[in-house]
Design an enzyme around this catalytic site. Sequence first.
Site, PDB file in Angstrom:
ATOM      1  N   GLU A 112       0.835  -1.215   0.000  1.00 55.32           N
ATOM      2  CA  GLU A 112       0.000   0.000   0.000  1.00 55.32           C
ATOM      3  C   GLU A 112       0.866   1.260   0.000  1.00 55.32           C
ATOM      4  O   GLU A 112       0.523   2.266  -0.625  1.00 55.32           O
ATOM      5  CB  GLU A 112      -0.945  -0.033   1.207  1.00 55.32           C
ATOM      6  CG  GLU A 112      -2.011  -1.118   1.050  1.00 55.32           C
ATOM      7  CD  GLU A 112      -2.814  -1.369   2.325  1.00 55.32           C
ATOM      8  OE1 GLU A 112      -2.197  -1.678   3.368  1.00 55.32           O
ATOM      9  OE2 GLU A 112      -4.045  -1.249   2.273  1.00 55.32           O
ATOM     10  N   GLU A 132      -3.794  -9.733   3.688  1.00 52.35           N
ATOM     11  CA  GLU A 132      -4.677  -9.432   4.820  1.00 52.35           C
ATOM     12  C   GLU A 132      -5.791 -10.448   5.011  1.00 52.35           C
ATOM     13  O   GLU A 132      -6.158 -10.784   6.143  1.00 52.35           O
ATOM     14  CB  GLU A 132      -5.290  -8.022   4.662  1.00 52.35           C
ATOM     15  CG  GLU A 132      -4.326  -6.882   4.901  1.00 52.35           C
ATOM     16  CD  GLU A 132      -3.563  -6.430   3.665  1.00 52.35           C
ATOM     17  OE1 GLU A 132      -3.531  -7.182   2.667  1.00 52.35           O
ATOM     18  OE2 GLU A 132      -3.012  -5.316   3.684  1.00 52.35           O
TER      19      GLU A 132
HETATM   20  N1  CAA Z   1       4.224  -7.237  11.616  1.00 50.08           N
HETATM   21  C1  CAA Z   1       5.007  -7.469  12.688  1.00 50.08           C
HETATM   22  N2  CAA Z   1       6.157  -8.161  12.628  1.00 50.08           N
HETATM   23  C2  CAA Z   1       6.534  -8.650  11.438  1.00 50.08           C
HETATM   24  C3  CAA Z   1       5.782  -8.451  10.280  1.00 50.08           C
HETATM   25  C4  CAA Z   1       4.570  -7.706  10.393  1.00 50.08           C
HETATM   26  N3  CAA Z   1       3.801  -7.413   9.332  1.00 50.08           N
HETATM   27  N4  CAA Z   1       6.384  -9.063   9.248  1.00 50.08           N
HETATM   28  C5  CAA Z   1       7.513  -9.633   9.757  1.00 50.08           C
HETATM   29  N5  CAA Z   1       7.601  -9.379  11.085  1.00 50.08           N
HETATM   30  C6  CAA Z   1       8.647  -9.799  12.006  1.00 50.08           C
HETATM   31  C7  CAA Z   1       8.495 -11.268  12.403  1.00 50.08           C
HETATM   32  O1  CAA Z   1       7.535 -11.401  13.431  1.00 50.08           O
HETATM   33  C8  CAA Z   1       9.902 -11.612  12.815  1.00 50.08           C
HETATM   34  O2  CAA Z   1      10.125 -11.103  14.103  1.00 50.08           O
HETATM   35  P1  CAA Z   1      10.905 -12.004  15.207  1.00 50.08           P
HETATM   36  O3  CAA Z   1      12.278 -12.189  14.626  1.00 50.08           O
HETATM   37  O4  CAA Z   1      10.890 -11.146  16.421  1.00 50.08           O
HETATM   38  O5  CAA Z   1      10.151 -13.277  15.314  1.00 50.08           O
HETATM   39  C9  CAA Z   1      10.760 -10.786  11.865  1.00 50.08           C
HETATM   40  O6  CAA Z   1       9.910  -9.751  11.364  1.00 50.08           O
HETATM   41  C10 CAA Z   1      11.258 -11.595  10.689  1.00 50.08           C
HETATM   42  O7  CAA Z   1      10.136 -12.193  10.065  1.00 50.08           O
HETATM   43  P2  CAA Z   1      10.030 -13.767   9.787  1.00 50.08           P
HETATM   44  O8  CAA Z   1      10.812 -14.534  10.807  1.00 50.08           O
HETATM   45  O9  CAA Z   1       8.581 -14.122   9.658  1.00 50.08           O
HETATM   46  O10 CAA Z   1      10.786 -13.857   8.390  1.00 50.08           O
HETATM   47  P3  CAA Z   1      10.523 -14.930   7.224  1.00 50.08           P
HETATM   48  O11 CAA Z   1      11.606 -14.716   6.236  1.00 50.08           O
HETATM   49  O12 CAA Z   1      10.328 -16.296   7.781  1.00 50.08           O
HETATM   50  O13 CAA Z   1       9.125 -14.505   6.557  1.00 50.08           O
HETATM   51  C11 CAA Z   1       7.531 -12.939   5.653  1.00 50.08           C
HETATM   52  C12 CAA Z   1       9.028 -13.265   5.908  1.00 50.08           C
HETATM   53  C13 CAA Z   1       6.963 -13.949   4.641  1.00 50.08           C
HETATM   54  C14 CAA Z   1       7.445 -11.542   5.079  1.00 50.08           C
HETATM   55  C15 CAA Z   1       6.773 -13.051   6.988  1.00 50.08           C
HETATM   56  O14 CAA Z   1       7.447 -12.269   7.975  1.00 50.08           O
HETATM   57  C16 CAA Z   1       5.373 -12.558   6.913  1.00 50.08           C
HETATM   58  O15 CAA Z   1       4.503 -13.241   6.394  1.00 50.08           O
HETATM   59  N6  CAA Z   1       5.093 -11.346   7.458  1.00 50.08           N
HETATM   60  C17 CAA Z   1       3.764 -10.812   7.541  1.00 50.08           C
HETATM   61  C18 CAA Z   1       3.294 -10.286   6.199  1.00 50.08           C
HETATM   62  C19 CAA Z   1       1.874  -9.789   6.297  1.00 50.08           C
HETATM   63  O16 CAA Z   1       0.956 -10.534   6.554  1.00 50.08           O
HETATM   64  N7  CAA Z   1       1.669  -8.487   6.073  1.00 50.08           N
HETATM   65  C20 CAA Z   1       0.394  -7.850   6.136  1.00 50.08           C
HETATM   66  C21 CAA Z   1       0.150  -7.268   7.485  1.00 50.08           C
HETATM   67  S1  CAA Z   1      -1.512  -6.697   7.696  1.00 50.08           S
HETATM   68  C22 CAA Z   1      -1.565  -5.162   7.008  1.00 50.08           C
HETATM   69  O17 CAA Z   1      -0.580  -4.667   6.473  1.00 50.08           O
HETATM   70  C23 CAA Z   1      -2.887  -4.497   7.133  1.00 50.08           C
HETATM   71  C24 CAA Z   1      -3.060  -3.191   6.447  1.00 50.08           C
HETATM   72  O18 CAA Z   1      -3.392  -3.098   5.308  1.00 50.08           O
HETATM   73  C25 CAA Z   1      -2.895  -1.969   7.204  1.00 50.08           C
END
Ligand code: CAA
Length: 258
Positions: A112, A132
Amino acid sequence: MDFLRLDIQDNGVGLLTIERPEALNALNEALLLELEECLTEISKESRIKVLVITGSGRAFVAGADIAVMHPMGEEQAKVFSLLGQRTFNQLSNLPQPTIAAINGYALGGGLELALACDLRVASEKAKLGQPEIGLGIIPGFGATQRLPRLIGTARAKELLFTGATISAQEALALGLVNRLFAPDELLEGALALAADIAQKSAVILRYLKTAVDQGVATSLAEGLAIEAQYFGVCFTTYDQKEGMGAFLEKRSPRFRDC
Ligand code: CAA
Protein backbone atom coordinates in the site's frame (compact mmCIF):
# COMPACT_ATOMS: atom_id res chain seq x y z
CA MET A 1 14.74 10.09 13.21
CA ASP A 2 14.31 6.59 14.72
CA PHE A 3 12.91 4.66 11.76
CA LEU A 4 13.80 6.74 8.69
CA ARG A 5 16.91 8.01 6.97
CA LEU A 6 16.81 10.79 4.39
CA ASP A 7 19.76 11.37 2.06
CA ILE A 8 19.63 14.30 -0.34
CA GLN A 9 21.89 14.09 -3.41
CA ASP A 10 23.26 17.10 -5.30
CA ASN A 11 21.32 16.06 -8.44
CA GLY A 12 17.91 16.74 -6.84
CA VAL A 13 17.18 13.15 -5.80
CA GLY A 14 16.10 12.36 -2.24
CA LEU A 15 16.45 8.81 -0.90
CA LEU A 16 14.19 7.91 2.01
CA THR A 17 15.05 4.58 3.67
CA ILE A 18 12.73 2.82 6.10
CA GLU A 19 14.88 1.35 8.85
CA ARG A 20 13.23 -1.19 11.09
CA PRO A 21 14.90 -4.28 9.63
CA GLU A 22 14.48 -6.46 12.72
CA ALA A 23 10.71 -6.46 12.02
CA LEU A 24 11.09 -6.38 8.21
CA ASN A 25 10.20 -2.64 8.39
CA ALA A 26 6.67 -3.37 9.64
CA LEU A 27 4.67 -0.19 10.15
CA ASN A 28 3.69 0.74 13.70
CA GLU A 29 2.14 4.01 14.87
CA ALA A 30 5.48 5.62 15.76
CA LEU A 31 6.92 4.83 12.32
CA LEU A 32 3.84 6.19 10.54
CA LEU A 33 3.91 9.40 12.59
CA GLU A 34 7.60 9.84 11.83
CA LEU A 35 6.90 9.24 8.14
CA GLU A 36 4.13 11.83 8.23
CA GLU A 37 6.45 14.41 9.77
CA CYS A 38 9.24 13.59 7.33
CA LEU A 39 6.90 13.89 4.31
CA THR A 40 5.80 17.33 5.52
CA GLU A 41 9.46 18.41 5.48
CA ILE A 42 10.08 16.79 2.08
CA SER A 43 7.07 18.60 0.56
CA LYS A 44 8.79 21.91 1.41
CA GLU A 45 12.33 20.79 0.51
CA SER A 46 13.29 22.47 -2.76
CA ARG A 47 16.54 20.44 -2.97
CA ILE A 48 14.42 17.28 -3.53
CA LYS A 49 12.98 17.18 -7.05
CA VAL A 50 12.29 13.43 -7.06
CA LEU A 51 11.92 11.10 -4.06
CA VAL A 52 12.93 7.43 -3.97
CA ILE A 53 11.65 5.29 -1.09
CA THR A 54 13.21 1.95 -0.18
CA GLY A 55 13.55 -0.42 2.78
CA SER A 56 16.63 -1.46 4.69
CA GLY A 57 17.55 -5.13 4.94
CA ARG A 58 15.70 -7.90 3.08
CA ALA A 59 12.24 -6.28 3.03
CA PHE A 60 10.74 -3.16 1.51
CA VAL A 61 7.97 -3.22 4.13
CA ALA A 62 6.31 -6.47 5.31
CA GLY A 63 3.06 -4.72 6.22
CA ALA A 64 1.43 -3.06 9.16
CA ASP A 65 2.68 -4.38 12.50
CA ILE A 66 0.62 -7.49 13.23
CA ALA A 67 1.64 -7.66 16.90
CA VAL A 68 0.36 -4.11 17.39
CA MET A 69 -2.92 -4.81 15.56
CA HIS A 70 -3.72 -8.18 17.18
CA PRO A 71 -5.32 -6.84 20.41
CA MET A 72 -7.10 -3.89 18.75
CA GLY A 73 -10.85 -3.31 18.91
CA GLU A 74 -13.02 -1.71 16.22
CA GLU A 75 -12.42 1.94 17.10
CA GLN A 76 -8.65 1.53 17.55
CA ALA A 77 -8.37 -0.35 14.27
CA LYS A 78 -10.30 2.37 12.46
CA VAL A 79 -8.05 5.07 13.93
CA PHE A 80 -4.97 3.04 12.85
CA SER A 81 -6.41 2.68 9.35
CA LEU A 82 -7.08 6.43 9.15
CA LEU A 83 -3.52 7.19 10.31
CA GLY A 84 -2.06 4.95 7.57
CA GLN A 85 -4.42 6.39 4.96
CA ARG A 86 -3.59 9.98 5.99
CA THR A 87 0.13 9.27 5.78
CA PHE A 88 -0.10 7.55 2.40
CA ASN A 89 -2.38 10.29 1.06
CA GLN A 90 0.31 12.74 2.08
CA LEU A 91 2.84 10.65 0.16
CA SER A 92 0.57 10.45 -2.85
CA ASN A 93 -0.03 14.22 -2.74
CA LEU A 94 3.64 15.20 -2.51
CA PRO A 95 4.42 17.80 -5.17
CA GLN A 96 7.52 15.85 -6.23
CA PRO A 97 7.39 12.63 -8.30
CA THR A 98 7.98 9.57 -6.11
CA ILE A 99 9.45 6.13 -6.88
CA ALA A 100 9.15 3.07 -4.65
CA ALA A 101 12.30 0.94 -4.97
CA ILE A 102 10.94 -2.43 -3.82
CA ASN A 103 13.99 -4.31 -2.57
CA GLY A 104 12.22 -7.32 -1.04
CA TYR A 105 8.89 -8.12 0.59
CA ALA A 106 6.18 -5.51 -0.15
CA LEU A 107 3.21 -7.04 1.64
CA GLY A 108 -0.01 -5.59 3.02
CA GLY A 109 0.71 -2.04 4.22
CA GLY A 110 4.08 -2.30 2.46
CA LEU A 111 2.48 -2.73 -0.95
CA GLU A 112 0.00 0.00 0.00
CA LEU A 113 2.94 2.31 0.65
CA ALA A 114 4.34 1.48 -2.79
CA LEU A 115 0.88 2.01 -4.35
CA ALA A 116 0.87 5.58 -2.99
CA CYS A 117 4.03 6.33 -4.98
CA ASP A 118 3.91 7.53 -8.59
CA LEU A 119 6.17 4.75 -9.92
CA ARG A 120 7.31 1.37 -8.63
CA VAL A 121 10.50 -0.43 -9.56
CA ALA A 122 11.46 -3.73 -8.00
CA SER A 123 14.22 -6.23 -7.46
CA GLU A 124 13.79 -9.38 -9.55
CA LYS A 125 13.66 -11.20 -6.18
CA ALA A 126 10.92 -9.00 -4.64
CA LYS A 127 7.67 -10.55 -3.40
CA LEU A 128 4.44 -8.56 -3.42
CA GLY A 129 0.93 -9.13 -2.16
CA GLN A 130 -2.02 -8.19 0.00
CA PRO A 131 -2.15 -11.09 2.47
CA GLU A 132 -4.68 -9.43 4.82
CA ILE A 133 -7.48 -11.89 4.00
CA GLY A 134 -5.40 -14.66 5.59
CA LEU A 135 -5.16 -12.60 8.79
CA GLY A 136 -8.92 -12.17 9.02
CA ILE A 137 -8.95 -8.52 7.94
CA ILE A 138 -9.18 -6.40 4.81
CA PRO A 139 -6.43 -3.95 3.83
CA GLY A 140 -6.66 -0.68 5.75
CA PHE A 141 -4.02 1.58 4.22
CA GLY A 142 -5.53 2.05 0.76
CA ALA A 143 -5.24 -1.20 -1.25
CA THR A 144 -8.98 -1.77 -1.71
CA GLN A 145 -9.03 1.55 -3.56
CA ARG A 146 -5.59 2.13 -5.11
CA LEU A 147 -4.97 -1.44 -6.34
CA PRO A 148 -8.11 -1.68 -8.55
CA ARG A 149 -7.44 1.80 -9.90
CA LEU A 150 -3.92 0.73 -10.89
CA ILE A 151 -4.38 -2.81 -12.29
CA GLY A 152 -8.17 -3.11 -12.81
CA THR A 153 -10.91 -4.41 -10.55
CA ALA A 154 -10.83 -8.11 -11.47
CA ARG A 155 -7.04 -8.45 -11.19
CA ALA A 156 -7.07 -6.53 -7.91
CA LYS A 157 -9.87 -8.67 -6.53
CA GLU A 158 -7.95 -11.83 -7.39
CA LEU A 159 -4.93 -10.61 -5.41
CA LEU A 160 -7.13 -9.36 -2.54
CA PHE A 161 -9.40 -12.45 -2.37
CA THR A 162 -6.57 -15.01 -2.54
CA GLY A 163 -4.02 -13.05 -0.49
CA ALA A 164 -1.44 -14.57 -2.84
CA THR A 165 2.17 -13.46 -2.72
CA ILE A 166 3.33 -12.88 -6.29
CA SER A 167 6.78 -12.66 -7.85
CA ALA A 168 8.28 -9.47 -9.22
CA GLN A 169 7.86 -10.90 -12.74
CA GLU A 170 4.11 -11.43 -12.16
CA ALA A 171 3.86 -7.91 -10.72
CA LEU A 172 5.51 -6.53 -13.86
CA ALA A 173 3.06 -8.42 -16.07
CA LEU A 174 0.14 -6.99 -14.07
CA GLY A 175 1.45 -3.43 -14.43
CA LEU A 176 1.89 -3.29 -10.66
CA VAL A 177 5.56 -2.36 -11.11
CA ASN A 178 7.13 -0.35 -13.92
CA ARG A 179 10.57 -1.98 -14.16
CA LEU A 180 12.65 -4.80 -12.68
CA PHE A 181 16.34 -4.75 -11.82
CA ALA A 182 18.80 -7.38 -10.65
CA PRO A 183 18.82 -7.23 -6.82
CA ASP A 184 22.23 -5.56 -6.55
CA GLU A 185 21.34 -3.05 -9.28
CA LEU A 186 17.93 -1.97 -7.94
CA LEU A 187 18.98 1.08 -5.97
CA GLU A 188 21.34 2.27 -8.69
CA GLY A 189 18.57 1.80 -11.27
CA ALA A 190 15.94 3.58 -9.18
CA LEU A 191 18.28 6.47 -8.47
CA ALA A 192 19.21 6.73 -12.17
CA LEU A 193 15.53 6.87 -13.14
CA ALA A 194 14.98 9.52 -10.47
CA ALA A 195 18.02 11.50 -11.65
CA ASP A 196 16.70 11.44 -15.22
CA ILE A 197 13.34 12.86 -14.08
CA ALA A 198 15.07 15.38 -11.77
CA GLN A 199 16.73 16.98 -14.81
CA LYS A 200 13.32 18.15 -16.00
CA SER A 201 11.62 21.32 -14.75
CA ALA A 202 10.36 20.82 -11.19
CA VAL A 203 7.51 23.27 -11.67
CA ILE A 204 6.31 21.60 -14.88
CA LEU A 205 6.63 18.14 -13.28
CA ARG A 206 4.37 19.41 -10.51
CA TYR A 207 1.71 20.58 -13.01
CA LEU A 208 2.06 17.28 -14.88
CA LYS A 209 1.59 15.14 -11.75
CA THR A 210 -1.35 17.27 -10.62
CA ALA A 211 -3.04 17.10 -14.03
CA VAL A 212 -2.75 13.30 -14.14
CA ASP A 213 -3.83 12.76 -10.52
CA GLN A 214 -6.75 15.20 -10.63
CA GLY A 215 -7.78 13.93 -14.06
CA VAL A 216 -7.93 10.21 -13.22
CA ALA A 217 -10.14 11.02 -10.23
CA THR A 218 -12.80 12.54 -12.45
CA SER A 219 -14.55 12.12 -15.83
CA LEU A 220 -12.65 12.28 -19.14
CA ALA A 221 -14.31 15.61 -19.98
CA GLU A 222 -13.37 17.16 -16.65
CA GLY A 223 -9.89 15.66 -16.89
CA LEU A 224 -9.35 17.22 -20.31
CA ALA A 225 -10.48 20.58 -18.90
CA ILE A 226 -7.91 20.17 -16.11
CA GLU A 227 -5.24 19.37 -18.72
CA ALA A 228 -6.09 22.50 -20.73
CA GLN A 229 -5.95 24.62 -17.58
CA TYR A 230 -2.48 23.36 -16.58
CA PHE A 231 -1.27 23.48 -20.20
CA GLY A 232 -2.09 27.19 -20.11
CA VAL A 233 -0.42 27.69 -16.73
CA CYS A 234 2.83 26.22 -18.13
CA PHE A 235 3.02 29.26 -20.41
CA THR A 236 3.30 31.58 -17.40
CA THR A 237 6.63 29.98 -16.45
CA TYR A 238 10.26 30.76 -17.21
CA ASP A 239 10.82 27.08 -17.96
CA GLN A 240 8.32 27.02 -20.85
CA LYS A 241 10.10 29.90 -22.58
CA GLU A 242 13.47 28.26 -21.83
CA GLY A 243 12.40 24.76 -22.95
CA MET A 244 10.94 25.91 -26.26
CA GLY A 245 13.67 28.53 -26.75
CA ALA A 246 16.34 25.87 -26.28
CA PHE A 247 14.68 23.66 -28.90
CA LEU A 248 14.55 26.51 -31.42
CA GLU A 249 18.19 27.41 -30.69
CA LYS A 250 19.20 23.71 -30.96
CA ARG A 251 20.67 23.50 -27.45
CA SER A 252 19.84 21.78 -24.15
CA PRO A 253 17.43 23.63 -21.85
CA ARG A 254 18.60 25.12 -18.57
CA PHE A 255 15.51 24.97 -16.37
CA ARG A 256 15.18 27.28 -13.37
CA ASP A 257 12.13 25.54 -11.86
CA CYS A 258 10.01 28.65 -11.99
N1 CAA B 1 4.22 -7.24 11.62
C1 CAA B 1 5.01 -7.47 12.69
N2 CAA B 1 6.16 -8.16 12.63
C2 CAA B 1 6.53 -8.65 11.44
C3 CAA B 1 5.78 -8.45 10.28
C4 CAA B 1 4.57 -7.71 10.39
N3 CAA B 1 3.80 -7.41 9.33
N4 CAA B 1 6.38 -9.06 9.25
C5 CAA B 1 7.51 -9.63 9.76
N5 CAA B 1 7.60 -9.38 11.08
C6 CAA B 1 8.65 -9.80 12.01
C7 CAA B 1 8.50 -11.27 12.40
O1 CAA B 1 7.54 -11.40 13.43
C8 CAA B 1 9.90 -11.61 12.81
O2 CAA B 1 10.13 -11.10 14.10
P1 CAA B 1 10.90 -12.00 15.21
O3 CAA B 1 12.28 -12.19 14.63
O4 CAA B 1 10.89 -11.15 16.42
O5 CAA B 1 10.15 -13.28 15.31
C9 CAA B 1 10.76 -10.79 11.87
O6 CAA B 1 9.91 -9.75 11.36
C10 CAA B 1 11.26 -11.60 10.69
O7 CAA B 1 10.14 -12.19 10.07
P2 CAA B 1 10.03 -13.77 9.79
O8 CAA B 1 10.81 -14.53 10.81
O9 CAA B 1 8.58 -14.12 9.66
O10 CAA B 1 10.79 -13.86 8.39
P3 CAA B 1 10.52 -14.93 7.22
O11 CAA B 1 11.61 -14.72 6.24
O12 CAA B 1 10.33 -16.30 7.78
O13 CAA B 1 9.12 -14.50 6.56
C11 CAA B 1 7.53 -12.94 5.65
C12 CAA B 1 9.03 -13.27 5.91
C13 CAA B 1 6.96 -13.95 4.64
C14 CAA B 1 7.44 -11.54 5.08
C15 CAA B 1 6.77 -13.05 6.99
O14 CAA B 1 7.45 -12.27 7.97
C16 CAA B 1 5.37 -12.56 6.91
O15 CAA B 1 4.50 -13.24 6.39
N6 CAA B 1 5.09 -11.35 7.46
C17 CAA B 1 3.76 -10.81 7.54
C18 CAA B 1 3.29 -10.29 6.20
C19 CAA B 1 1.87 -9.79 6.30
O16 CAA B 1 0.96 -10.53 6.55
N7 CAA B 1 1.67 -8.49 6.07
C20 CAA B 1 0.39 -7.85 6.14
C21 CAA B 1 0.15 -7.27 7.48
S1 CAA B 1 -1.51 -6.70 7.70
C22 CAA B 1 -1.56 -5.16 7.01
O17 CAA B 1 -0.58 -4.67 6.47
C23 CAA B 1 -2.89 -4.50 7.13
C24 CAA B 1 -3.06 -3.19 6.45
O18 CAA B 1 -3.39 -3.10 5.31
C25 CAA B 1 -2.89 -1.97 7.20
